[in-house]
Design a protein around this motif. Structure first.
Motif, short mmCIF file in Angstrom:
data_model
loop_
_atom_site.label_atom_id
_atom_site.label_comp_id
_atom_site.label_asym_id
_atom_site.label_seq_id
_atom_site.Cartn_x
_atom_site.Cartn_y
_atom_site.Cartn_z
N ARG A 137 0.85 -1.18 0.00
CA ARG A 137 0.00 0.00 0.00
C ARG A 137 0.89 1.24 0.00
O ARG A 137 2.03 1.21 0.46
N TYR A 138 0.34 2.34 -0.48
CA TYR A 138 1.14 3.57 -0.52
C TYR A 138 1.58 3.98 0.88
O TYR A 138 2.70 4.46 1.07
N GLN A 139 0.73 3.78 1.87
CA GLN A 139 1.10 4.12 3.24
C GLN A 139 2.27 3.27 3.72
O GLN A 139 3.11 3.73 4.52
N ASP A 140 2.36 2.03 3.24
CA ASP A 140 3.47 1.16 3.62
C ASP A 140 4.81 1.81 3.28
O ASP A 140 5.79 1.67 4.01
N VAL A 141 4.85 2.47 2.13
CA VAL A 141 6.10 3.08 1.68
C VAL A 141 6.55 4.15 2.68
O VAL A 141 7.72 4.21 3.06
N PHE A 142 5.62 4.97 3.13
CA PHE A 142 5.95 6.00 4.13
C PHE A 142 6.40 5.36 5.44
O PHE A 142 7.38 5.80 6.06
N ASP A 143 5.70 4.29 5.85
CA ASP A 143 6.05 3.62 7.11
C ASP A 143 7.44 2.98 7.04
O ASP A 143 8.22 3.06 7.99
N ILE A 181 12.38 1.49 -4.45
CA ILE A 181 10.97 1.49 -4.84
C ILE A 181 10.89 1.24 -6.34
O ILE A 181 11.44 2.00 -7.14
N GLU A 182 10.20 0.16 -6.71
CA GLU A 182 9.99 -0.18 -8.12
C GLU A 182 8.59 0.24 -8.54
O GLU A 182 7.67 0.25 -7.72
N GLY A 183 8.44 0.53 -9.83
CA GLY A 183 7.10 0.82 -10.31
C GLY A 183 7.07 1.53 -11.64
O GLY A 183 8.12 1.83 -12.23
N ASN A 184 5.85 1.79 -12.08
CA ASN A 184 5.63 2.40 -13.38
C ASN A 184 5.56 3.92 -13.25
O ASN A 184 4.61 4.45 -12.67
N CYS A 185 6.54 4.60 -13.81
CA CYS A 185 6.61 6.05 -13.67
C CYS A 185 5.59 6.77 -14.56
O CYS A 185 5.52 8.00 -14.55
N LYS A 186 4.79 6.01 -15.32
CA LYS A 186 3.72 6.66 -16.08
C LYS A 186 2.51 6.94 -15.19
O LYS A 186 1.55 7.58 -15.61
N GLU A 187 2.56 6.45 -13.97
CA GLU A 187 1.51 6.73 -12.99
C GLU A 187 1.96 7.92 -12.14
O GLU A 187 2.95 7.84 -11.43
N GLN A 188 1.21 9.00 -12.19
CA GLN A 188 1.58 10.20 -11.44
C GLN A 188 1.64 9.92 -9.94
O GLN A 188 2.48 10.46 -9.22
N LYS A 189 0.74 9.04 -9.48
CA LYS A 189 0.72 8.72 -8.05
C LYS A 189 2.03 8.05 -7.63
O LYS A 189 2.52 8.26 -6.53
N PHE A 190 2.60 7.24 -8.53
CA PHE A 190 3.88 6.60 -8.24
C PHE A 190 4.99 7.65 -8.17
O PHE A 190 5.83 7.62 -7.26
N ILE A 191 5.01 8.55 -9.12
CA ILE A 191 6.02 9.61 -9.12
C ILE A 191 5.95 10.41 -7.82
O ILE A 191 6.97 10.66 -7.17
N ASP A 192 4.73 10.80 -7.44
CA ASP A 192 4.55 11.58 -6.22
C ASP A 192 5.02 10.80 -4.99
O ASP A 192 5.64 11.38 -4.08
N LEU A 193 4.74 9.49 -4.98
CA LEU A 193 5.14 8.64 -3.85
C LEU A 193 6.65 8.60 -3.71
O LEU A 193 7.20 8.73 -2.61
N VAL A 194 7.34 8.42 -4.83
CA VAL A 194 8.81 8.34 -4.80
C VAL A 194 9.41 9.68 -4.37
O VAL A 194 10.30 9.72 -3.52
N LEU A 195 8.90 10.76 -4.93
CA LEU A 195 9.45 12.08 -4.59
C LEU A 195 9.19 12.44 -3.14
O LEU A 195 10.01 13.12 -2.50
N ALA A 196 8.07 11.97 -2.59
CA ALA A 196 7.76 12.26 -1.18
C ALA A 196 8.65 11.48 -0.22
O ALA A 196 8.92 11.94 0.89
N ASN A 197 9.13 10.31 -0.65
CA ASN A 197 9.91 9.44 0.24
C ASN A 197 11.41 9.45 -0.03
O ASN A 197 12.19 9.05 0.83
N LYS A 198 11.81 9.84 -1.23
CA LYS A 198 13.22 9.94 -1.60
C LYS A 198 14.02 8.68 -1.18
O LYS A 198 14.91 8.75 -0.33
N PRO A 199 13.70 7.54 -1.78
CA PRO A 199 14.47 6.33 -1.48
C PRO A 199 15.88 6.43 -2.03
O PRO A 199 16.18 7.34 -2.83
N ALA A 200 16.72 5.50 -1.65
CA ALA A 200 18.06 5.46 -2.23
C ALA A 200 18.00 5.22 -3.72
O ALA A 200 18.80 5.77 -4.49
N GLN A 201 17.02 4.41 -4.15
CA GLN A 201 16.93 4.03 -5.56
C GLN A 201 15.48 3.90 -6.00
O GLN A 201 14.63 3.41 -5.25
N VAL A 202 15.19 4.35 -7.21
CA VAL A 202 13.91 4.06 -7.86
C VAL A 202 14.21 3.22 -9.09
O VAL A 202 15.14 3.51 -9.85
N THR A 203 13.45 2.14 -9.25
CA THR A 203 13.60 1.28 -10.41
C THR A 203 12.37 1.44 -11.29
O THR A 203 11.24 1.17 -10.86
#
Length: 237
Positions: free
Chosen positions: A52-58, A69-91
């Motif tokens: 779940r998206y909340q899992d990523v924040f937790d 964090i892996e995922g489809n960057c064509k989904e705006q919600k995914f982009i926002d999730l990654v930018l909000a959490n700033k992981p070491a790596q996005v795949t």
């Protein structure tokens, strides 16, 4: 030695099947780290059928190893999730909606301009970028022009053919790795790697930096225990 990043999607699937918090995803991630994993991987999808998206924040506030964090960057919600959490790596993975699991890499030639834009977006925020690719020279060469830091080799073909002919199965991946090394790209790998085929893969891919393993590792842990299973995977590397 290549790093082992444990994909915990399947833990989330089990939790979600009963609607509660058992197993506790964050606790499992922390235990994976304690047992020797050098990273935690999640692959959230729009329907949140596992992560779940909340899992990523937790997870971001709890874990201390590398977060991928892996995922489809064509989904705006995914982009926002990654930018909000700033992981070491996005795949970046070219999933389609409703897809059960990832089953192909990016066409980096066709989507070159788009991927370049996405790579710059994430790198500007200090996030390392890896592009999910098939082991094809032209695809890897086009990936390099996007400015990506790494590629992740999609290893289903290798895993499916390893038992029949390991030399033939590994051949396109070895060639892909040489191309990536020549171009200065880091190399990750994942999909259907397991205790039977991982060592041969790691031994034959020069400068392999990281493997992301979920389904097989979690399945093995049902019989072998999570701590023991992680140690066994580390041993293969």
């Amino acid at each position: 030695m290549a790093k082992l990043s444990v994909n915990i999607n399947k833990i989330a699937t089990l939790r979600n099947s009963r609607g509660g918090n058992n197993p506790d995803l964050v606790k499992v991630a922390l235990d994976c780290e304690r047992f020797g994993a050098e990273g935690i991987t999640v692959h959230p999808r729009p329907d949140e059928r596992h992560i779940r998206y909340q899992d990523v924040f937790d997870l971001k506030t709890a874990i201390s190893t590398e977060f991928n964090i892996e995922g489809n960057c064509k989904e705006q919600k995914f982009i926002d999730l990654v930018l909000a959490n700033k992981p070491a790596q996005v795949t970046l993975v070219p999933d389609t909606e409703g897809q059960i699991t990832s089953n192909h890499g990016w066409d980096t030639i066709k989507h070159q301009a788009y991927l370049k834009e996405m790579v710059q977006l994430f790198q500007k925020e200090g996030i390392r970028v890896s592009i999910f690719t098939d082991p094809v020279r032209e695809i890897i060469e086009a990936a390099q022009t996007t400015g990506t830091d790494r590629i992740e080799l999609y290893t289903e073909y290798y895993a499916a053919n390893y038992a029949k002919d390991p030399v033939k199965a590994i051949s396109p991946y070895t060639q892909a790795a040489h191309t990536a090394n020549k171009l200065g790209l880091g190399i990750n790998a994942g999909h259907d790697l397991d205790l039977q085929n991982l060592k041969y893969f790691a031994d034959n891919i020069p400068n392999l930096l990281e493997v992301s393993i979920g389904h097989a590792l979690i399945s093995d842990s049902l019989y072998l225990g999570l701590e023991n299973t992680i140690q066994l995977y580390l041993k293969q590397l």
